[in-house]
Design a protein around this motif. Structure first.
Motif, mmCIF file in Angstrom:
data_model
loop_
_atom_site.group_PDB
_atom_site.id
_atom_site.type_symbol
_atom_site.label_atom_id
_atom_site.label_comp_id
_atom_site.label_asym_id
_atom_site.label_seq_id
_atom_site.Cartn_x
_atom_site.Cartn_y
_atom_site.Cartn_z
ATOM 1 N N ARG A 82 0.795 -1.237 0.000
ATOM 2 C CA ARG A 82 0.000 0.000 0.000
ATOM 3 C C ARG A 82 0.829 1.290 0.000
ATOM 4 O O ARG A 82 0.274 2.377 -0.067
ATOM 5 C CB ARG A 82 -0.964 -0.008 1.186
ATOM 6 N N CYS A 83 2.157 1.161 0.066
ATOM 7 C CA CYS A 83 2.965 2.382 0.161
ATOM 8 C C CYS A 83 3.124 3.053 -1.200
ATOM 9 O O CYS A 83 2.938 2.439 -2.256
ATOM 10 C CB CYS A 83 4.326 2.090 0.786
ATOM 11 N N HIS A 84 3.493 4.303 -1.146
ATOM 12 C CA HIS A 84 3.758 5.081 -2.352
ATOM 13 C C HIS A 84 4.953 4.454 -3.070
ATOM 14 O O HIS A 84 5.909 4.005 -2.420
ATOM 15 C CB HIS A 84 4.064 6.529 -1.956
ATOM 16 N N PRO A 85 4.930 4.423 -4.408
ATOM 17 C CA PRO A 85 6.040 3.825 -5.160
ATOM 18 C C PRO A 85 7.416 4.377 -4.785
ATOM 19 O O PRO A 85 8.409 3.655 -4.816
ATOM 20 C CB PRO A 85 5.691 4.150 -6.617
ATOM 21 N N ALA A 86 7.478 5.631 -4.376
ATOM 22 C CA ALA A 86 8.759 6.229 -3.997
ATOM 23 C C ALA A 86 9.344 5.608 -2.736
ATOM 24 O O ALA A 86 10.551 5.733 -2.487
ATOM 25 C CB ALA A 86 8.585 7.733 -3.789
ATOM 26 N N ARG A 88 8.889 2.239 -1.915
ATOM 27 C CA ARG A 88 8.966 0.773 -2.051
ATOM 28 C C ARG A 88 10.372 0.224 -1.848
ATOM 29 O O ARG A 88 10.542 -0.816 -1.222
ATOM 30 C CB ARG A 88 8.398 0.337 -3.394
ATOM 31 N N ASP A 89 11.380 0.911 -2.375
ATOM 32 C CA ASP A 89 12.751 0.407 -2.211
ATOM 33 C C ASP A 89 13.135 0.343 -0.729
ATOM 34 O O ASP A 89 13.708 -0.654 -0.280
ATOM 35 C CB ASP A 89 13.756 1.275 -2.970
ATOM 36 N N GLY A 90 12.805 1.373 0.017
ATOM 37 C CA GLY A 90 13.131 1.393 1.439
ATOM 38 C C GLY A 90 12.393 0.322 2.216
ATOM 39 O O GLY A 90 12.982 -0.358 3.073
ATOM 40 N N VAL A 91 11.124 0.142 1.916
ATOM 41 C CA VAL A 91 10.338 -0.885 2.600
ATOM 42 C C VAL A 91 10.858 -2.269 2.221
ATOM 43 O O VAL A 91 10.951 -3.161 3.071
ATOM 44 C CB VAL A 91 8.830 -0.737 2.289
ATOM 45 N N THR A 92 11.248 -2.450 0.977
ATOM 46 C CA THR A 92 11.799 -3.737 0.532
ATOM 47 C C THR A 92 13.082 -4.057 1.292
ATOM 48 O O THR A 92 13.293 -5.206 1.714
ATOM 49 C CB THR A 92 12.050 -3.725 -0.995
ATOM 50 N N ILE A 93 13.924 -3.070 1.500
ATOM 51 C CA ILE A 93 15.161 -3.277 2.262
ATOM 52 C C ILE A 93 14.834 -3.672 3.702
ATOM 53 O O ILE A 93 15.431 -4.606 4.247
ATOM 54 C CB ILE A 93 16.047 -2.009 2.203
ATOM 55 N N GLU A 94 13.874 -2.971 4.323
ATOM 56 C CA GLU A 94 13.459 -3.322 5.688
ATOM 57 C C GLU A 94 12.889 -4.734 5.736
ATOM 58 O O GLU A 94 13.166 -5.489 6.681
ATOM 59 C CB GLU A 94 12.394 -2.344 6.186
ATOM 60 N N LEU A 95 12.104 -5.092 4.737
ATOM 61 C CA LEU A 95 11.485 -6.413 4.673
ATOM 62 C C LEU A 95 12.546 -7.503 4.557
ATOM 63 O O LEU A 95 12.486 -8.515 5.267
ATOM 64 C CB LEU A 95 10.504 -6.473 3.502
ATOM 65 N N GLU A 96 13.505 -7.312 3.694
ATOM 66 C CA GLU A 96 14.576 -8.307 3.536
ATOM 67 C C GLU A 96 15.371 -8.457 4.831
ATOM 68 O O GLU A 96 15.735 -9.575 5.210
ATOM 69 C CB GLU A 96 15.484 -7.948 2.358
ATOM 70 N N ALA A 97 15.640 -7.362 5.510
ATOM 71 C CA ALA A 97 16.350 -7.433 6.792
ATOM 72 C C ALA A 97 15.525 -8.211 7.816
ATOM 73 O O ALA A 97 16.058 -9.073 8.524
ATOM 74 C CB ALA A 97 16.659 -6.023 7.296
ATOM 75 N N ALA A 98 14.245 -7.926 7.888
ATOM 76 C CA ALA A 98 13.369 -8.621 8.844
ATOM 77 C C ALA A 98 13.322 -10.116 8.537
ATOM 78 O O ALA A 98 13.297 -10.939 9.457
ATOM 79 C CB ALA A 98 11.970 -8.018 8.830
#
Length: 133
Positions: A82-86, A88-98
């Motif tokens: 649901r996040c803004h496309p801008a 997504r990269d940051g959330v993806t990095i957090e997700l991979e770390a988690a």
């Protein structure tokens, strides 16, 4: 100072935490788990005392486990959808770390937000004191 008690034995997800918190703190509305909204609630109003309060988190170790990496992965996957496309990269990095059990967990997010409104926090004027038991 008004005291509120939340019990980590009574919730296993961020959504359940927000429902439990809303009931125990007797908010004027139902908080649905948004972290920005929690910040607003802790500033006062919304049913929380304007002069601050003591929040005692019972069974916090149980919460630390329940709101650990699996819940963090689940929350970040939902955020990614649901996040803004801008963002997504940051959330993806957090997700991979988690996924690798690294970085802050949902439990850490909540504690950090609450403590930020307490004695040593950047919003200490809100006078919210957190005690983990």
């Amino acid at each position: 100072m008004q005291s509120y008690y939340i019990d980590g034995a009574e919730f296993k997800s961020l959504e359940e935490f927000s429902e439990h918190f809303s009931e125990r703190v007797r908010l004027d509305h139902k908080w649905k788990g948004g972290l920005d909204a929690l910040n607003d609630i802790l500033r006062g109003g919304f049913g929380t005392p304007e002069e601050g309060f003591l929040l005692v988190w019972l069974n916090s170790e149980q919460s630390r486990i329940a709101l650990g990496y699996p819940e963090t992965v689940r929350q970040l996957q939902a955020r990614l959808q649901r996040c803004h496309p801008a963002h997504r990269d940051g959330v993806t990095i957090e997700l991979e770390a988690a996924r690798m059990s690294c970085g802050p967990t949902v439990f850490d997010w909540l504690v950090e937000i609450i403590q930020d409104h307490g004695p040593a926090g950047s919003e200490s004027e809100d006078n919210v004191v957190l005690t983990l038991r």
